[in-house]
Design a protein around this motif. Structure first.
Motif, PDB file in Angstrom:
ATOM      1  N   THR A   1     -77.998  40.741 -29.436  1.00  0.00           N
ATOM      2  CA  THR A   1     -78.886  41.656 -29.950  1.00  0.00           C
ATOM      3  C   THR A   1     -80.503  41.463 -29.266  1.00  0.00           C
ATOM      4  OG1 THR A   1     -77.527  41.317 -31.570  1.00  0.00           O
ATOM      5  CG2 THR A   1     -79.474  41.471 -32.564  1.00  0.00           C
ATOM      6  N   VAL A   2     -80.738  42.342 -29.427  1.00  0.00           N
ATOM      7  CA  VAL A   2     -81.935  42.919 -28.597  1.00  0.00           C
ATOM      8  C   VAL A   2     -83.225  43.833 -29.723  1.00  0.00           C
ATOM      9  CG1 VAL A   2     -84.106  43.185 -27.060  1.00  0.00           C
ATOM     10  CG2 VAL A   2     -81.615  42.186 -26.610  1.00  0.00           C
ATOM     11  N   LEU A   3     -83.564  43.755 -30.687  1.00  0.00           N
ATOM     12  CA  LEU A   3     -84.615  44.920 -30.776  1.00  0.00           C
ATOM     13  C   LEU A   3     -83.632  45.535 -32.259  1.00  0.00           C
ATOM     14  CD1 LEU A   3     -86.415  46.727 -28.255  1.00  0.00           C
ATOM     15  CD2 LEU A   3     -87.701  44.291 -29.461  1.00  0.00           C
ATOM     16  N   GLY A   4     -82.933  44.576 -32.557  1.00  0.00           N
ATOM     17  CA  GLY A   4     -82.298  45.257 -33.712  1.00  0.00           C
ATOM     18  C   GLY A   4     -80.545  45.634 -33.037  1.00  0.00           C
ATOM     19  N   LYS A   5     -81.105  45.957 -31.528  1.00  0.00           N
ATOM     20  CA  LYS A   5     -79.355  46.430 -31.460  1.00  0.00           C
ATOM     21  C   LYS A   5     -78.433  45.186 -30.430  1.00  0.00           C
ATOM     22  CE  LYS A   5     -77.609  49.681 -28.425  1.00  0.00           C
ATOM     23  NZ  LYS A   5     -77.236  50.873 -27.666  1.00  0.00           N
ATOM     24  N   LYS A   6     -77.438  45.296 -30.560  1.00  0.00           N
ATOM     25  CA  LYS A   6     -76.579  44.199 -30.688  1.00  0.00           C
ATOM     26  C   LYS A   6     -75.435  45.006 -29.467  1.00  0.00           C
ATOM     27  CE  LYS A   6     -72.862  40.951 -31.555  1.00  0.00           C
ATOM     28  NZ  LYS A   6     -72.198  40.728 -32.619  1.00  0.00           N
ATOM     29  N   ALA A   7     -75.340  44.174 -28.153  1.00  0.00           N
ATOM     30  CA  ALA A   7     -75.001  45.178 -27.289  1.00  0.00           C
ATOM     31  C   ALA A   7     -73.949  44.440 -26.143  1.00  0.00           C
ATOM     32  CB  ALA A   7     -75.354  46.296 -26.784  1.00  0.00           C
ATOM     33  N   VAL A   8     -73.532  44.405 -25.131  1.00  0.00           N
ATOM     34  CA  VAL A   8     -72.918  43.706 -23.917  1.00  0.00           C
ATOM     35  C   VAL A   8     -74.357  44.499 -22.899  1.00  0.00           C
ATOM     36  CG1 VAL A   8     -71.269  43.425 -21.994  1.00  0.00           C
ATOM     37  CG2 VAL A   8     -70.608  43.017 -24.663  1.00  0.00           C
ATOM     38  N   LEU A   9     -75.432  43.250 -23.053  1.00  0.00           N
ATOM     39  CA  LEU A   9     -76.301  44.148 -22.120  1.00  0.00           C
ATOM     40  C   LEU A   9     -76.232  42.885 -20.565  1.00  0.00           C
ATOM     41  CD1 LEU A   9     -79.010  44.142 -24.696  1.00  0.00           C
ATOM     42  CD2 LEU A   9     -78.199  46.213 -23.797  1.00  0.00           C
ATOM     43  N   ASP A  10     -76.641  43.643 -19.676  1.00  0.00           N
ATOM     44  CA  ASP A  10     -76.771  43.162 -18.439  1.00  0.00           C
ATOM     45  C   ASP A  10     -78.551  43.877 -18.544  1.00  0.00           C
ATOM     46  OD1 ASP A  10     -76.810  45.587 -17.625  1.00  0.00           O
ATOM     47  OD2 ASP A  10     -75.163  45.657 -15.998  1.00  0.00           O
ATOM     48  N   ALA A  11     -79.127  43.494 -16.652  1.00  0.00           N
ATOM     49  CA  ALA A  11     -80.706  43.823 -16.547  1.00  0.00           C
ATOM     50  C   ALA A  11     -80.476  45.635 -16.641  1.00  0.00           C
ATOM     51  CB  ALA A  11     -80.847  44.119 -14.986  1.00  0.00           C
ATOM     52  N   ASP A  12     -79.907  45.893 -16.394  1.00  0.00           N
ATOM     53  CA  ASP A  12     -80.092  48.134 -16.531  1.00  0.00           C
ATOM     54  C   ASP A  12     -79.297  48.856 -17.948  1.00  0.00           C
ATOM     55  OD1 ASP A  12     -79.976  47.989 -13.792  1.00  0.00           O
ATOM     56  OD2 ASP A  12     -77.749  48.414 -13.539  1.00  0.00           O
ATOM     57  N   GLY A  13     -78.094  47.448 -18.874  1.00  0.00           N
ATOM     58  CA  GLY A  13     -78.372  47.648 -20.475  1.00  0.00           C
ATOM     59  C   GLY A  13     -80.119  47.285 -20.688  1.00  0.00           C
ATOM     60  N   MET A  14     -80.447  46.170 -20.374  1.00  0.00           N
ATOM     61  CA  MET A  14     -81.558  45.821 -21.410  1.00  0.00           C
ATOM     62  C   MET A  14     -82.498  47.193 -20.993  1.00  0.00           C
ATOM     63  SD  MET A  14     -82.696  43.668 -23.061  1.00  0.00           S
ATOM     64  CE  MET A  14     -83.935  44.066 -23.839  1.00  0.00           C
ATOM     65  N   MET A  15     -83.303  47.548 -19.671  1.00  0.00           N
ATOM     66  CA  MET A  15     -83.795  48.638 -19.678  1.00  0.00           C
ATOM     67  C   MET A  15     -83.873  49.892 -19.809  1.00  0.00           C
ATOM     68  SD  MET A  15     -85.210  46.092 -17.655  1.00  0.00           S
ATOM     69  CE  MET A  15     -87.622  47.141 -17.248  1.00  0.00           C
ATOM     70  N   LYS A  16     -82.713  50.716 -19.876  1.00  0.00           N
ATOM     71  CA  LYS A  16     -82.401  51.843 -21.028  1.00  0.00           C
ATOM     72  C   LYS A  16     -82.895  51.277 -22.039  1.00  0.00           C
ATOM     73  CE  LYS A  16     -78.702  54.933 -21.691  1.00  0.00           C
ATOM     74  NZ  LYS A  16     -76.959  54.941 -21.471  1.00  0.00           N
ATOM     75  N   LEU A  17     -82.032  50.513 -23.212  1.00  0.00           N
ATOM     76  CA  LEU A  17     -82.408  49.870 -24.461  1.00  0.00           C
ATOM     77  C   LEU A  17     -83.841  50.001 -24.549  1.00  0.00           C
ATOM     78  CD1 LEU A  17     -80.879  47.428 -26.613  1.00  0.00           C
ATOM     79  CD2 LEU A  17     -83.389  47.719 -26.869  1.00  0.00           C
ATOM     80  N   LEU A  18     -85.050  49.526 -24.270  1.00  0.00           N
ATOM     81  CA  LEU A  18     -86.078  49.006 -23.945  1.00  0.00           C
ATOM     82  C   LEU A  18     -86.797  50.823 -24.011  1.00  0.00           C
ATOM     83  CD1 LEU A  18     -87.529  46.382 -21.664  1.00  0.00           C
ATOM     84  CD2 LEU A  18     -87.665  46.346 -24.228  1.00  0.00           C
ATOM     85  N   LEU A  19     -86.548  51.487 -22.984  1.00  0.00           N
ATOM     86  CA  LEU A  19     -86.615  52.907 -22.889  1.00  0.00           C
ATOM     87  C   LEU A  19     -86.616  53.809 -24.359  1.00  0.00           C
ATOM     88  CD1 LEU A  19     -85.970  53.661 -18.639  1.00  0.00           C
ATOM     89  CD2 LEU A  19     -88.273  53.895 -20.222  1.00  0.00           C
ATOM     90  N   GLU A  20     -85.152  53.171 -24.756  1.00  0.00           N
ATOM     91  CA  GLU A  20     -84.658  53.896 -25.669  1.00  0.00           C
ATOM     92  C   GLU A  20     -85.720  54.009 -27.159  1.00  0.00           C
ATOM     93  OE1 GLU A  20     -81.001  52.576 -26.321  1.00  0.00           O
ATOM     94  OE2 GLU A  20     -80.363  54.196 -25.039  1.00  0.00           O
ATOM     95  N   ARG A  21     -86.756  52.672 -26.966  1.00  0.00           N
ATOM     96  CA  ARG A  21     -87.924  52.754 -28.137  1.00  0.00           C
ATOM     97  C   ARG A  21     -88.750  53.471 -27.191  1.00  0.00           C
ATOM     98  NH1 ARG A  21     -87.368  48.647 -32.732  1.00  0.00           N
ATOM     99  NH2 ARG A  21     -89.041  48.159 -32.081  1.00  0.00           N
ATOM    100  N   HIS A  22     -88.636  54.547 -27.354  1.00  0.00           N
ATOM    101  CA  HIS A  22     -89.645  55.147 -26.980  1.00  0.00           C
ATOM    102  C   HIS A  22     -90.939  56.000 -28.284  1.00  0.00           C
ATOM    103  CE1 HIS A  22     -88.575  58.322 -29.889  1.00  0.00           C
ATOM    104  NE2 HIS A  22     -87.818  57.933 -30.381  1.00  0.00           N
TER     105      HIS A  22
END
Length: 466
Positions: A254-275
């Motif tokens: 659970t990162v920045l309020g979003k719960k998901a199965v995250l690896d490095a790619d998913g983590m960077m995508k999540l950050l970019l969504e925090r536009h």
């Protein structure tokens, strides 16, 4: 009478639209490393839009000078396999044989590091696109790595090439590749990050320095993000970073309020969504580099909107930034302290001085506090007034004296300085126009010789800023 009115109107339109001398000089100081009279003259017929578009059109993705031969003589995988084998042989030795072999390996590595630094300094001093190298310097101080820690000059060269390829491309691509950059991975201890024993270094720096900025995440976010980056290892066989599933934490995070199965790619995508934060972080960085250390929050938010709408494309973001009235305002000129690289190159370039072999420039830059490929820590160089401590000012003055003394070499052939020198006082005025964006602290004496005026202007406090 009507023709006269038309002519007057045409002159007025040209005056309003075309750059004036001060604007041209300011533009070249902020986007390059100083200017010659000829470069200023080229800009004078152009509008701001035309000048900015020409600048962006000239951005490069490759260096103009070939790097040292060892940078490209073999592919990265062959390089890393060979160097790993050499060090394994070293560790298998004992006593005097081990000491001697260690000295040999470290000597080769140190020589290559010096060659790499000298090469980049020469590229900075001779590039046909100074703006490109300004951007590479910017990202070098953003995705920070240090040769001293990485201990592999080839990985630092590869990172430099990566930053140049994407310097004005997509910040999203820069950020997404960060977990896979070998130099950055090694610098931030990526190999020690494994499931059940997460190392938070990379996750923390990604959030604080690369993407969101301090205060826009919590400790729990760092801990969970660190789990997403577990299991990635540097592969000596290929010279790349790969994921090992048996060492990766594949559970929910659970990162920045979003719960998901995250690896490095998913983590960077999540950050970019925090536009709202990533785009702002990028634009704050660009604002400080090209406009002011004082942030204009509404203007930066508007610029971040451009960045996000353009999907983090840097060229349109830079275009919007450089067309802001704040960039061109007279009160903006001379407000940014030159980093050592800028200081030395803004003496070399306008005066048509040679860069030498680059090694002396690298030494001078390091003495002034900016040792390229070796920033002081993960936050990079602080910049701004931090360059101007008592020791820093002394080192900067000594470096400029070295350049003025001709220790990098004499000018080859005729330059604009020869013609200016022959004009006496008028030539000294032209010299001031070229070297300074604001008036000197100590005005030139009317009877000062040209060479005295040159030295006084380069050593004037006004030369320390752009």
């Amino acid at each position: 009478m009507r023709m006269l009115s038309i002519l007057m109107l045409a002159c007025l339109v040209l005056r309003v639209c075309a750059l004036d001398d001060g604007e041209a000089r300011h533009f070249l100081a902020r986007t390059g490393f100083g200017a010659t009279p000829a470069e200023i003259a080229v800009l004078l017929p152009l509008t701001r839009e035309q000048a900015v578009d020409a600048l962006l059109l000239g951005i490069r993705t490759t260096p103009s000078l070939p790097p040292p031969a060892w940078c490209t003589a073999e592919d990265l995988g062959t390089w890393t396999r060979r160097t790993q084998h050499e060090w394994q042989e070293y560790y298998a030795l004992t006593g005097e044989a081990q000491r001697k072999r260690g000295d040999e390996l470290r000597g080769v590595r140190d020589r290559q590091g010096h060659e790499l630094k000298a090469w980049w300094w020469r590229e900075l001093a001779t590039t046909p696109s100074p703006f490109t190298e300004r951007l590479v310097l910017l990202w070098h101080n953003h995705f920070t790595s240090s040769l001293t820690t990485v201990e592999d000059p080839r990985l630092m060269y590869e990172q430099n090439a990566w930053l140049r390829r994407h310097a004005a491309g997509s910040f999203a691509e820069l950020l997404a590749f960060a977990p896979y950059d070998p130099a950055l991975f090694r610098y931030l201890d990526g190999n020690s990050n494994r499931a059940g024993h997460a190392n938070e270094n990379f996750a923390r720096e990604v959030m604080e320095l690369f993407a969101l900025g301090e205060g826009n995440y919590g400790e729990h976010d760092v801990q969970e993000a660190a789990r997403a980056f577990t299991g990635y290892q540097f592969d000596d066989a290929t010279g790349s970073v790969t994921k090992r599933d048996d060492q990766h934490d594949a559970g929910y995070k659970t990162v920045l309020g979003k719960k998901a199965v995250l690896d490095a790619d998913g983590m960077m995508k999540l950050l970019l969504e925090r536009h709202e934060r990533v785009a702002i972080t990028v634009c704050e960085k660009l604002w400080r580099a090209f406009i002011s250390d004082d942030l204009d929050v509404p203007a930066i938010y508007a610029l971040a909107g451009v960045c996000y709408r353009e999907k983090y494309a840097l060229k349109p973001t830079l275009r919007a930034l450089l067309l802001l009235s704040r960039f061109w305002a007279p009160e903006t000129r001379g407000t940014l302290v030159k980093a050592p690289v800028e200081l030395l190159l803004s003496a070399l370039h306008p005066l048509a001085l040679p860069p030498g072999d680059g090694a002396l420039l690298a030494q001078l830059g390091a003495r002034c506090g900016q040792d390229l490929f070796d920033p002081p820590n993960v936050k990079g160089w602080s910049g701004g007034d931090a360059w101007l401590g008592s020791q820093g000012l002394l080192a900067r003055s000594d470096a400029l004296e070295t350049i003025l003394a001709g220790k990098l070499g004499a000018r080859a052939g005729k330059s604009w300085l020869d013609a200016a020198r022959a004009q006496g006082a008028a030539g000294s005025a032209d010299l001031q126009r070229v070297l300074l964006t604001i008036p000197p602290v100590r005005p030139l004496a009317p009877d000062a010789t040209f060479d005295a005026a040159l030295r006084q202007l380069v050593l004037d406090p006004a030369f320390q800023v752009r």
